[in-house]
Design an enzyme around this catalytic site. Structure first.
Site, PDB file in Angstrom:
ATOM      1  CE1 TYR A 111      -4.329  -1.968   5.438  1.00  0.00           C
ATOM      2  CE2 TYR A 111      -3.833   0.287   4.793  1.00  0.00           C
ATOM      3  CZ  TYR A 111      -4.056  -1.032   4.450  1.00  0.00           C
ATOM      4  OH  TYR A 111      -4.014  -1.424   3.130  1.00  0.00           O
ATOM      5  CB  SER A 142      -0.856   0.005   1.278  1.00  0.00           C
ATOM      6  OG  SER A 142      -1.538   1.235   1.414  1.00  0.00           O
TER       7      SER A 142
END
Ligand SMILES: NC(=O)c1ccc[n+]([C@@H]2O[C@H](COP(=O)([O-])OP(=O)(O)OC[C@H]3O[C@@H](n4cnc5c(N)ncnc54)[C@H](OP(=O)(O)O)[C@@H]3O)[C@@H](O)[C@H]2O)c1
Length: 256
Positions: A156, A143
């Protein structure tokens, strides 16, 4: 993809790819894209009905997989073909958007178990199977959160930072072997990711993408196919792919 007139392009004939988290979003899109590129597929996720349906559509194999449970990984791997050529570690989850001060251990644990330990466990278990391939590739969906932070995102973003370290370490440890290691780092994509992050609150999830045009699972799937079909001597280290409307995790252009 086959490269006409260039002997170094790989052929996908009879090559097999494993995709985790194939029940929705980028994983399902990657399954369709790799299938269209000629790969045979083995799909994994917890929602068995979804992967079975996709598998029958793509003439693929599917087996239930919970990457947080070692016994589930064992039974998934036992159902995998003897040789695999591409492992796409895609399964991942974000839970909530709580500040560190009020965040809950159980949310952190679920994210770390899925996004970091899940990838480590499956990769460790499947490396011997990958080594049987003449052209093995390990692809990890990271990501842009692997290098960025935002308020409420520590649980996260810390997993994706850690995953980046794992990927980079693997590239060092596998040097001298034919296993290529690729990290694909998407920005905001409209999948089930935000719906799950906000525990099924679709309105809150929709607001994440309001007034901007996010990536789709297909946009990321194209990157996976590109990385998986380079010639043997080429390693795509990383692909960072963002919506045009997103300059960073918190700098997003919205037209409303
Ligand atoms: N959407 C974004 O904005 C974005 C941006 C950058 C990176 N990513 C990353 O992209 C990857 C795919 O996410 P997505 O956007 O496609 O979201 P998604 O639609 O929610 O898909 C996530 C997939 O992961 C699977 N999964 C979750 N926990 C699992 C577990 N314990 N074991 C096995 N599979 C599990 C889910 O399947 P089951 O629930 O059926 O198990 C689902 O198929 C993730 O790694 C995510 O972190 C997403």
């Amino acid at each position: 993809m086959t490269g006409s007139g260039n002997a170094t392009w790989m052929t996908t004939k009879n090559r097999c790819a494993i995709i985790t988290g194939a029940s929705s979003g980028m994983g399902a899109a990657t399954a369709r894209a790799l299938s269209a590129a000629g790969f045979e597929l083995m799909l994994g996720a917890r929602r068995q009905d979804r992967i079975n349906k996709l598998a029958s559509e793509l003439n693929a194999r599917a087996h239930v997989l919970d990457v947080t449970r070692p016994e589930s990984i064992e039974s998934f791997v036992a159902a995998c073909p003897q040789t695999i050529d591409v492992l796409v570690n895609n399964a991942g989850v974000a839970i909530g958007l709580d500040a560190v001060e009020v965040s809950r251990d159980e949310d952190w644990r679920q994210m770390w178990e899925t996004n970091v330990l899940g990838v480590v466990r499956l990769t460790r278990t499947l490396l011997p199977t990958l080594r049987r391939s003449s052209d093995p590739r390990l692809i990890v969906i990271g990501s842009t959160s692997s290098v960025e932070t935002y308020k409420g995102g520590a649980g996260y973003t810390s997993t994706k930072h850690a995953l980046r370290a794992v990927v980079r370490t693997l590239r060092l440890e596998l040097l001298g072997e034919p296993i290529r290691v690729t990290e694909i780092s998407p920005g905001a994509a409209e999948t089930e990711f935000s719906i799950r992050r906000f525990s099924g609150d679709r309105e809150r999830a929709r607001a994440v993408y309001e007034g901007m045009r996010p990536l789709t699972g297909d946009d990321v799937a194209e990157c996976v196919v590109f990385a998986a079909t380079r010639p043997k001597h080429v390693n795509i280290d990383e692909i960072v792919v963002r919506p045009l409307d997103q300059a960073s995790a918190s700098d997003v252009y919205r037209d409303s």
